[in-house]
Design a protein around this motif. Sequence first.
Motif, PDB file in Angstrom:
ATOM      1  N   GLN A   1       0.706  -6.900   4.750  1.00 25.42           N
ATOM      2  CA  GLN A   1       1.258  -5.987   3.729  1.00 25.42           C
ATOM      3  C   GLN A   1       0.144  -5.353   2.906  1.00 25.42           C
ATOM      4  OE1 GLN A   1       4.240  -5.053   4.224  1.00 25.42           O
ATOM      5  NE2 GLN A   1       4.514  -6.712   5.696  1.00 25.42           N
ATOM      6  N   SER A   2      -0.879  -6.142   2.542  1.00 19.33           N
ATOM      7  CA  SER A   2      -2.016  -5.591   1.786  1.00 19.33           C
ATOM      8  C   SER A   2      -2.722  -4.527   2.603  1.00 19.33           C
ATOM      9  CB  SER A   2      -3.040  -6.679   1.446  1.00 19.33           C
ATOM     10  OG  SER A   2      -2.446  -7.694   0.714  1.00 19.33           O
ATOM     11  N   LEU A   3      -2.919  -4.794   3.889  1.00 17.18           N
ATOM     12  CA  LEU A   3      -3.612  -3.831   4.764  1.00 17.18           C
ATOM     13  C   LEU A   3      -2.803  -2.543   4.886  1.00 17.18           C
ATOM     14  CD1 LEU A   3      -4.950  -6.206   7.559  1.00 17.18           C
ATOM     15  CD2 LEU A   3      -6.351  -4.759   6.083  1.00 17.18           C
ATOM     16  N   LYS A   4      -1.500  -2.670   4.926  1.00 17.95           N
ATOM     17  CA  LYS A   4      -0.651  -1.477   5.044  1.00 17.95           C
ATOM     18  C   LYS A   4      -0.663  -0.679   3.743  1.00 17.95           C
ATOM     19  CE  LYS A   4       2.385  -2.732   8.816  1.00 17.95           C
ATOM     20  NZ  LYS A   4       3.681  -3.300   9.218  1.00 17.95           N
ATOM     21  N   LEU A   5      -0.742  -1.401   2.635  1.00 15.26           N
ATOM     22  CA  LEU A   5      -0.703  -0.771   1.313  1.00 15.26           C
ATOM     23  C   LEU A   5      -2.049  -0.137   0.963  1.00 15.26           C
ATOM     24  CD1 LEU A   5       1.900  -1.049  -0.426  1.00 15.26           C
ATOM     25  CD2 LEU A   5       0.595  -2.596  -1.889  1.00 15.26           C
ATOM     26  N   ALA A   6      -3.111  -0.938   1.116  1.00 15.55           N
ATOM     27  CA  ALA A   6      -4.435  -0.489   0.663  1.00 15.55           C
ATOM     28  C   ALA A   6      -5.178   0.274   1.752  1.00 15.55           C
ATOM     29  CB  ALA A   6      -5.255  -1.685   0.207  1.00 15.55           C
ATOM     30  N   GLY A   7      -4.697   0.164   2.977  1.00 20.89           N
ATOM     31  CA  GLY A   7      -5.363   0.880   4.065  1.00 20.89           C
ATOM     32  C   GLY A   7      -6.233  -0.042   4.884  1.00 20.89           C
ATOM     33  N   ASP A   8      -6.350   0.317   6.162  1.00 22.78           N
ATOM     34  CA  ASP A   8      -7.048  -0.497   7.145  1.00 22.78           C
ATOM     35  C   ASP A   8      -8.532  -0.114   7.209  1.00 22.78           C
ATOM     36  OD1 ASP A   8      -7.205  -2.415   9.045  1.00 22.78           O
ATOM     37  OD2 ASP A   8      -6.273  -1.272  10.654  1.00 22.78           O
ATOM     38  N   GLN A   9      -8.978   0.730   6.281  1.00 22.35           N
ATOM     39  CA  GLN A   9     -10.397   1.120   6.265  1.00 22.35           C
ATOM     40  C   GLN A   9     -10.830   1.534   4.855  1.00 22.35           C
ATOM     41  OE1 GLN A   9     -10.789   4.745   8.655  1.00 22.35           O
ATOM     42  NE2 GLN A   9      -8.572   4.942   8.582  1.00 22.35           N
ATOM     43  N   GLY A  10     -12.136   1.762   4.677  1.00 27.92           N
ATOM     44  CA  GLY A  10     -12.668   2.269   3.410  1.00 27.92           C
ATOM     45  C   GLY A  10     -12.551   1.305   2.241  1.00 27.92           C
ATOM     46  N   GLY A  11     -12.350   1.862   1.047  1.00 23.84           N
ATOM     47  CA  GLY A  11     -12.343   1.092  -0.197  1.00 23.84           C
ATOM     48  C   GLY A  11     -11.272   0.021  -0.246  1.00 23.84           C
ATOM     49  N   GLY A  12     -10.084   0.352   0.261  1.00 20.49           N
ATOM     50  CA  GLY A  12      -8.988  -0.610   0.256  1.00 20.49           C
ATOM     51  C   GLY A  12      -9.330  -1.844   1.074  1.00 20.49           C
ATOM     52  N   LEU A  13      -9.917  -1.594   2.220  1.00 21.34           N
ATOM     53  CA  LEU A  13     -10.291  -2.691   3.123  1.00 21.34           C
ATOM     54  C   LEU A  13     -11.362  -3.578   2.468  1.00 21.34           C
ATOM     55  CD1 LEU A  13      -9.862  -3.826   5.995  1.00 21.34           C
ATOM     56  CD2 LEU A  13     -11.716  -2.359   6.767  1.00 21.34           C
ATOM     57  N   PHE A  14     -12.303  -2.939   1.787  1.00 22.66           N
ATOM     58  CA  PHE A  14     -13.377  -3.658   1.099  1.00 22.66           C
ATOM     59  C   PHE A  14     -12.802  -4.564   0.006  1.00 22.66           C
ATOM     60  CE2 PHE A  14     -16.740  -3.706  -2.246  1.00 22.66           C
ATOM     61  CZ  PHE A  14     -17.679  -4.428  -1.531  1.00 22.66           C
ATOM     62  N   MET A  15     -11.772  -4.040  -0.680  1.00 23.77           N
ATOM     63  CA  MET A  15     -11.123  -4.809  -1.750  1.00 23.77           C
ATOM     64  C   MET A  15     -10.448  -6.066  -1.177  1.00 23.77           C
ATOM     65  SD  MET A  15      -8.741  -2.776  -4.411  1.00 23.77           S
ATOM     66  CE  MET A  15      -7.251  -3.422  -3.636  1.00 23.77           C
ATOM     67  N   ILE A  16      -9.730  -5.878  -0.069  1.00 28.24           N
ATOM     68  CA  ILE A  16      -9.035  -7.019   0.558  1.00 28.24           C
ATOM     69  C   ILE A  16     -10.074  -8.024   1.068  1.00 28.24           C
ATOM     70  CG2 ILE A  16      -7.436  -7.737   2.390  1.00 28.24           C
ATOM     71  CD1 ILE A  16      -6.299  -4.836   2.304  1.00 28.24           C
ATOM     72  N   ASP A  17     -11.176  -7.513   1.612  1.00 25.79           N
ATOM     73  CA  ASP A  17     -12.226  -8.393   2.120  1.00 25.79           C
ATOM     74  C   ASP A  17     -12.757  -9.298   1.003  1.00 25.79           C
ATOM     75  OD1 ASP A  17     -13.924  -9.083   4.468  1.00 25.79           O
ATOM     76  OD2 ASP A  17     -15.536  -8.481   3.100  1.00 25.79           O
ATOM     77  N   ARG A  18     -12.926  -8.715  -0.170  1.00 28.61           N
ATOM     78  CA  ARG A  18     -13.416  -9.504  -1.304  1.00 28.61           C
ATOM     79  C   ARG A  18     -12.418 -10.579  -1.707  1.00 28.61           C
ATOM     80  NH1 ARG A  18     -16.256  -5.792  -5.689  1.00 28.61           N
ATOM     81  NH2 ARG A  18     -14.064  -5.457  -6.157  1.00 28.61           N
ATOM     82  N   GLU A  19     -11.142 -10.230  -1.616  1.00 27.39           N
ATOM     83  CA  GLU A  19     -10.092 -11.196  -1.965  1.00 27.39           C
ATOM     84  C   GLU A  19     -10.064 -12.344  -0.954  1.00 27.39           C
ATOM     85  OE1 GLU A  19      -6.215  -9.380  -2.707  1.00 27.39           O
ATOM     86  OE2 GLU A  19      -5.352 -11.345  -2.172  1.00 27.39           O
TER      87      GLU A  19
END
Length: 171
Positions: free
Chosen positions: A139-157
């Motif tokens: 759900q996070s990947l779908k919301l924040a995006g599978d690339q770029g800044g969103g992906l970086f944010m999820i990676d940190r989490e």
Amino acid sequence: MINEKIQASFNEQLNAELYSSYLYLSMSAYFETINLLGFANWMRCQAQEELVHAMKFYNFICERGGAVKLAAIDCPPTAWQSPLHAFEEAYRHEQKVTSLINDLVDLALKEKDHASNNFLQWFVAEQVEEEASADKVIQSLKLAGDQGGGLFMIDRELAQRVFTPPPEGQE
Ligand SMILES: [Fe+2]
Ligand SMILES: [Fe+2]
């Protein structure tokens, strides 16, 4: 003492849990190669957790006077199209494991093996958590995006996840 049918099915599940560990370790290695180290950490923790699941079956079979029989572990895939694809596979895999656990519960009830049924209830609850945690990342990947800044944010989490081994006597 466990009967032959339960012993064979529990040995199969021991193998399935080891395969789960292999699959997530392979996903962890994939995330390392694309420099998503938080994702790699999450999958590495998950791989360790699966080893704990496997050892629960191992210990239970031994404790009940059964024989552990280790079989070859299937080779997992080594690459995925994207982080989302990897997590979607993890989610599908956990749904499959849930159905395997449900089948084991059915068998334990059929064989009137209440100790096995009781043991399996821990896994019934665990599978709810396993499906939910993979779905949360999807759900996070779908919301924040599978690339770029969103992906970086999820990676940190996902970098925050820590594997905690079970307390002594409960492994
Ligand atoms: Fe598991
Ligand atoms: Fe879990």
